[in-house]
Design a protein around this motif. Sequence first.
Motif: not given
Length: 277
Positions: A231-247
């Motif tokens: 799957e191809v997606a956006f990468g985020l820093r490991k410490e990114t809050p789950a709430a932000d990833i959900a957005v």
Amino acid sequence: MVLLSRLTRRALTCVAVIGFVAASIPAHADETGTWQSVKKAGVLRCGAAVAPPYVMRDPKTGEYSGFFSEICRSFGQNVLKVKVEFVDTTWDNIVAGLQSDKWDLSMALNDTPEREKAISFSAPATDYNVSFVYNKNNPKVPKGAHTITEIDKPGVTVAVMSGTAQDKAISAVFKQATIMRLPGNDETRLALMSKRADLLADANITNMLLTEAHPEWASTIQPTPPLAQQEVAFGLRKETPAADIAVLNKYVDEQVKSGSVNRLIKTAVQAMLVTNK
């Protein structure tokens, strides 16, 4: 009428309370989250390594296009309400730059177990696998080839962008052919077209652009079974809050389900075909 009025007032009060609670949850999550930091800075930084049609860059103007670039731009402008800045990088540095806070999102990353140890991922925008483009007149490539065994031969050279998912994929399965690792998409295509390489390993969508632009000589091998189906997606820093990833996930899912991503892919493919004519 009095009873109705009281019920109405109570209903309106409940709606107001629910709305207040719902609004307060993401606001609270935002206060210490990644997106709150982005909003304070006023800019969303998108790490950009070129790989048409995912991420494209006009060499004359420096302007970015491609369907991942458009999703990143739209997310920043329409969801976070900030400016969007594309930060040039390479596939060798796309993860390290994210970890060191040189940008906020890495675009068009294959979600692999190895990368998941270092960073987090959004919901996927599209699927990926590795295909191979070759010159129809090349005697080294068997006609009708559809397995790695048929093309993994001594004397065969495979061009690939260094540090990419396709580099890792072919490195794991090619034992006899020579792998030519090059810095970018232009270099790998030139290697194939100048016949320094016999095969070009790249994402299936990217290779589709090349074969459609040059049907007179270019043909594709789509390995069976599929190579590096991911799957191809956006990468985020490991410490990114789950709430932000959900957005971000909510936005990406909406774009996929609405057909917007497919439309953006078609637009990017058409733009590439015009450029390559």
